[in-house]
Design a protein around this motif. Structure first.
Motif, mmCIF file in Angstrom:
data_model
loop_
_atom_site.group_PDB
_atom_site.id
_atom_site.type_symbol
_atom_site.label_atom_id
_atom_site.label_comp_id
_atom_site.label_asym_id
_atom_site.label_seq_id
_atom_site.Cartn_x
_atom_site.Cartn_y
_atom_site.Cartn_z
ATOM 1 N N LYS A 1 34.821 74.771 14.582
ATOM 2 C CA LYS A 1 35.825 74.010 15.348
ATOM 3 C C LYS A 1 36.651 73.131 14.422
ATOM 4 C CE LYS A 1 32.983 73.737 19.496
ATOM 5 N NZ LYS A 1 31.756 72.995 19.777
ATOM 6 N N ALA A 2 36.007 72.584 13.398
ATOM 7 C CA ALA A 2 36.682 71.636 12.507
ATOM 8 C C ALA A 2 37.632 72.351 11.548
ATOM 9 C CB ALA A 2 35.640 70.872 11.694
ATOM 10 N N GLU A 3 38.576 71.584 11.018
ATOM 11 C CA GLU A 3 39.385 72.063 9.897
ATOM 12 C C GLU A 3 38.420 72.368 8.747
ATOM 13 O OE1 GLU A 3 41.593 68.808 8.231
ATOM 14 O OE2 GLU A 3 42.464 70.045 6.645
ATOM 15 N N MET A 4 38.694 73.391 7.957
ATOM 16 C CA MET A 4 37.798 73.690 6.834
ATOM 17 C C MET A 4 38.629 73.992 5.587
ATOM 18 S SD MET A 4 34.717 76.446 6.811
ATOM 19 C CE MET A 4 34.039 77.113 5.295
ATOM 20 N N ILE A 5 38.200 73.447 4.459
ATOM 21 C CA ILE A 5 38.904 73.681 3.192
ATOM 22 C C ILE A 5 37.902 74.208 2.167
ATOM 23 C CG2 ILE A 5 40.290 72.640 1.344
ATOM 24 C CD1 ILE A 5 40.993 70.367 3.300
ATOM 25 N N VAL A 6 38.269 75.287 1.488
ATOM 26 C CA VAL A 6 37.422 75.811 0.412
ATOM 27 C C VAL A 6 37.977 75.325 -0.922
ATOM 28 C CG1 VAL A 6 36.495 77.863 -0.706
ATOM 29 C CG2 VAL A 6 36.906 77.883 1.762
ATOM 30 N N PHE A 7 37.147 74.656 -1.693
ATOM 31 C CA PHE A 7 37.526 74.167 -3.021
ATOM 32 C C PHE A 7 37.105 75.193 -4.065
ATOM 33 C CE2 PHE A 7 38.642 69.595 -2.405
ATOM 34 C CZ PHE A 7 38.440 69.534 -1.041
ATOM 35 N N VAL A 8 38.086 75.660 -4.839
ATOM 36 C CA VAL A 8 37.807 76.709 -5.827
ATOM 37 C C VAL A 8 38.048 76.152 -7.224
ATOM 38 C CG1 VAL A 8 38.445 79.017 -6.633
ATOM 39 C CG2 VAL A 8 38.562 78.484 -4.198
ATOM 40 N N GLY A 9 37.111 76.383 -8.136
ATOM 41 C CA GLY A 9 37.288 75.937 -9.516
ATOM 42 C C GLY A 9 35.942 75.778 -10.210
ATOM 43 N N GLU A 10 35.979 75.137 -11.349
ATOM 44 C CA GLU A 10 34.744 74.893 -12.104
ATOM 45 C C GLU A 10 33.806 74.032 -11.246
ATOM 46 O OE1 GLU A 10 34.585 72.672 -16.000
ATOM 47 O OE2 GLU A 10 36.192 74.167 -16.318
ATOM 48 N N PRO A 11 32.522 74.414 -11.124
ATOM 49 C CA PRO A 11 31.621 73.740 -10.176
ATOM 50 C C PRO A 11 31.602 72.207 -10.306
ATOM 51 C CG PRO A 11 30.561 75.689 -11.054
ATOM 52 C CD PRO A 11 31.876 75.580 -11.766
ATOM 53 N N GLU A 12 31.569 71.686 -11.533
ATOM 54 C CA GLU A 12 31.480 70.232 -11.685
ATOM 55 C C GLU A 12 32.780 69.555 -11.207
ATOM 56 O OE1 GLU A 12 28.997 68.488 -11.938
ATOM 57 O OE2 GLU A 12 29.921 66.535 -12.335
ATOM 58 N N LYS A 13 33.912 70.157 -11.523
ATOM 59 C CA LYS A 13 35.200 69.597 -11.081
ATOM 60 C C LYS A 13 35.317 69.674 -9.547
ATOM 61 C CE LYS A 13 37.872 70.249 -15.251
ATOM 62 N NZ LYS A 13 38.731 71.182 -15.993
ATOM 63 N N VAL A 14 34.842 70.765 -9.001
ATOM 64 C CA VAL A 14 34.874 70.930 -7.544
ATOM 65 C C VAL A 14 34.022 69.851 -6.876
ATOM 66 C CG1 VAL A 14 33.982 72.404 -5.676
ATOM 67 C CG2 VAL A 14 35.477 73.377 -7.432
ATOM 68 N N ARG A 15 32.864 69.581 -7.457
ATOM 69 C CA ARG A 15 31.965 68.570 -6.890
ATOM 70 C C ARG A 15 32.658 67.204 -6.870
ATOM 71 N NH1 ARG A 15 28.222 65.122 -8.033
ATOM 72 N NH2 ARG A 15 28.645 65.156 -10.260
ATOM 73 N N LEU A 16 33.317 66.884 -7.965
ATOM 74 C CA LEU A 16 34.020 65.595 -8.049
ATOM 75 C C LEU A 16 35.191 65.539 -7.065
ATOM 76 C CD1 LEU A 16 34.002 65.072 -11.932
ATOM 77 C CD2 LEU A 16 32.669 63.803 -10.214
ATOM 78 N N ALA A 17 35.933 66.635 -6.986
ATOM 79 C CA ALA A 17 37.097 66.671 -6.079
ATOM 80 C C ALA A 17 36.646 66.498 -4.626
ATOM 81 C CB ALA A 17 37.854 67.989 -6.252
ATOM 82 N N ILE A 18 35.555 67.149 -4.278
ATOM 83 C CA ILE A 18 35.051 67.032 -2.898
ATOM 84 C C ILE A 18 34.595 65.598 -2.631
ATOM 85 C CG2 ILE A 18 33.140 67.693 -1.358
ATOM 86 C CD1 ILE A 18 33.482 70.573 -2.282
ATOM 87 N N ALA A 19 33.886 64.999 -3.601
ATOM 88 C CA ALA A 19 33.405 63.623 -3.416
ATOM 89 C C ALA A 19 34.585 62.665 -3.219
ATOM 90 C CB ALA A 19 32.555 63.206 -4.616
ATOM 91 N N ALA A 20 35.641 62.851 -4.038
ATOM 92 C CA ALA A 20 36.805 61.960 -3.949
ATOM 93 C C ALA A 20 37.508 62.124 -2.599
ATOM 94 C CB ALA A 20 37.774 62.258 -5.098
ATOM 95 N N ARG B 1 38.774 60.539 3.263
ATOM 96 C CA ARG B 1 38.731 60.909 4.681
ATOM 97 C C ARG B 1 37.854 59.935 5.467
ATOM 98 N NH1 ARG B 1 40.937 66.020 6.646
ATOM 99 N NH2 ARG B 1 41.828 67.000 4.817
ATOM 100 N N VAL B 2 36.735 59.536 4.850
ATOM 101 C CA VAL B 2 35.820 58.612 5.528
ATOM 102 C C VAL B 2 36.534 57.279 5.767
ATOM 103 C CG1 VAL B 2 33.681 57.267 5.246
ATOM 104 C CG2 VAL B 2 33.690 59.720 4.760
ATOM 105 N N GLU B 3 37.351 56.868 4.791
ATOM 106 C CA GLU B 3 38.130 55.633 4.974
ATOM 107 C C GLU B 3 39.063 55.724 6.166
ATOM 108 O OE1 GLU B 3 40.280 53.951 1.616
ATOM 109 O OE2 GLU B 3 38.423 54.181 0.440
ATOM 110 N N PHE B 4 39.565 56.938 6.439
ATOM 111 C CA PHE B 4 40.417 57.146 7.607
ATOM 112 C C PHE B 4 39.606 57.282 8.893
ATOM 113 C CE2 PHE B 4 43.881 58.199 4.702
ATOM 114 C CZ PHE B 4 44.951 57.610 5.380
#
Ligand code: AMP
Ligand code: MG
Length: 345
Positions: A252-271, A276-279
């Motif tokens: 049901k929710a919007e979904m985004i797939v992050f593609v790239g080097e695993p460590e960079k992806v992890r950081l991008a998702i965390a950021a 989003r949580v702030e919103f």
């Protein structure tokens, strides 16, 4: 559509007999398999399989996989077992492999979506093999979900989607594999994978002693979906399995797939999660271990359904490498997200 009183069966002999009786009368019974739960109907009966499309809301040009219990059942569906078919049957049946073969005229063209080929599989689940033997029928069995939703890997998922729309569900084990079977077209010179699954190209090639190909359309990433839920791309997008062109597996929710080097992806998702949580949004994160794509396959649909239940606003998923079983998981993941892809540099 008439509202049905959906029964829940266990797996005793009596339960299987009752379920088989419903199928013989042209009713619909959802059954467990090792891949995902299937929605069973008599594959030779236009009216029975017509009800499957209606219950799922499935487009009628999207053919169904027919489930059999024994090798001799194949002759009800097709004329000949070729050497390639035999090699794959011996290596992978019962199991998560579906073969597309020429269809006998007796097979309902409602089952095949009007095609003169039929997709066949022998599932690796004792309860369902017994059900097929008891009913003495090949069973059309697409995934037992509402069309477009994540595939069901427990009887509860089936009930959530199809309560009131089908006659019964057999409550067997949760599915071991978790994603649908590999579909391979056996009608051409060279076998071709139409849908990736846990039985990979490498495994198929090894069993056959020759290379198999992959339908090039399934490696493409269309840009978007049109209003009919069809995938659209600038180029011609014509996958050979009709079902592969539809929007699928969507939470049901919007979904985004992050593609790239695993460590960079992890950081991008965390950021992005922090933002989003702030919103005030509720964020779900799907991050699988790249070295264990089988576990990702097992958990994927169940995780999407859990996010639906917990009411997240957005799901961030980290892509796996698109090889081996990872290719099969990513095929589902990209579709679930409607090809909403974020490249992380
Ligand atoms: P499902 O039943 O939901 O697991 O989906 C079955 C998949 O197999 C869909 O993608 C169908 O389009 C595909 N399929 C079934 N029968 C055929 C066939 N005769 N030729 C090509 N693809 C098929
Ligand atoms: Mg399906």
């Amino acid at each position: 559509m008439q509202k049905l009183d959906t029964r829940i069966f266990g797996t005793t002999e009596k339960d299987i007999k009752n379920a088989a009786a419903i199928l013989k009368e042209g009713g619909l019974v959802a059954f467990p398999t090792e891949t995902v739960y299937g929605l069973g109907a008599n594959a030779m009966d236009d009216e029975a399989v017509g009800k499957v499309y209606a219950a799922k809301g499935r487009p009628s040009d999207n053919p169904m996989i027919v489930h059999i219990a024994d090798e001799e059942d194949l002759y009800q569906l097709t004329y000949e077992i070729t050497a390639d078919m035999r090699a794959l049957m011996e290596a992978f049946w019962p199991g998560a492999l579906t073969m597309v073969v020429p269809a006998r005229p007796e097979v309902s063209r409602v089952t095949t979506g009007g095609l003169d080929t039929v997709a066949v599989r022998m599932p690796d689940n004792e309860v369902t093999l017994n059900l097929i033997r008891e009913a003495k029928l090949p069973l059309a069995g697409p995934s037992a979900n509402l069309s477009g939703k994540p595939s069901p890997t427990t009887a509860m998922h089936v009930f959530d989607d199809l309560k009131g729309r089908i006659d019964a569900v057999i409550q067997g084990e949760p599915c071991k594999v978790g994603i649908e079977s590999t579909v391979v077209d056996m009608t051409g010179e060279v076998p071709m994978i139409l849908r990736p699954g846990i039985i990979t190209r490498e495994k198929l090639s090894e069993a056959l002693g020759k290379e198999v190909t992959i339908d090039p359309a399934i490696l493409k990433k269309p840009d978007t979906f049109n209003n009919d839920g069809l995938l659209e791309t600038g180029e011609d997008y014509k996958p050979k399995a009709p079902g592969m062109k539809y929007k699928h597996y969507a939470p049901k929710a919007e979904m985004i797939v992050f593609v790239g080097e695993p460590e960079k992806v992890r950081l991008a998702i965390a950021a992005e999660k922090m933002e989003r949580v702030e919103f005030g949004q509720k964020v779900g994160v799907l991050m699988f271990d790249n070295s264990n794509p089988e576990k990702a396959a097992h958990d994927f649909f169940a995780e999407l359904r859990a996010f639906d239940k917990s009411g997240v606003d957005v799901i961030f998923a980290a892509a796996l490498a698109e090889d081996g079983v990872g290719l099969a998981v990513m095929n589902r993941m990209f579709k679930s997200a409607g090809y909403n892809i974020r490249e992380v540099k």
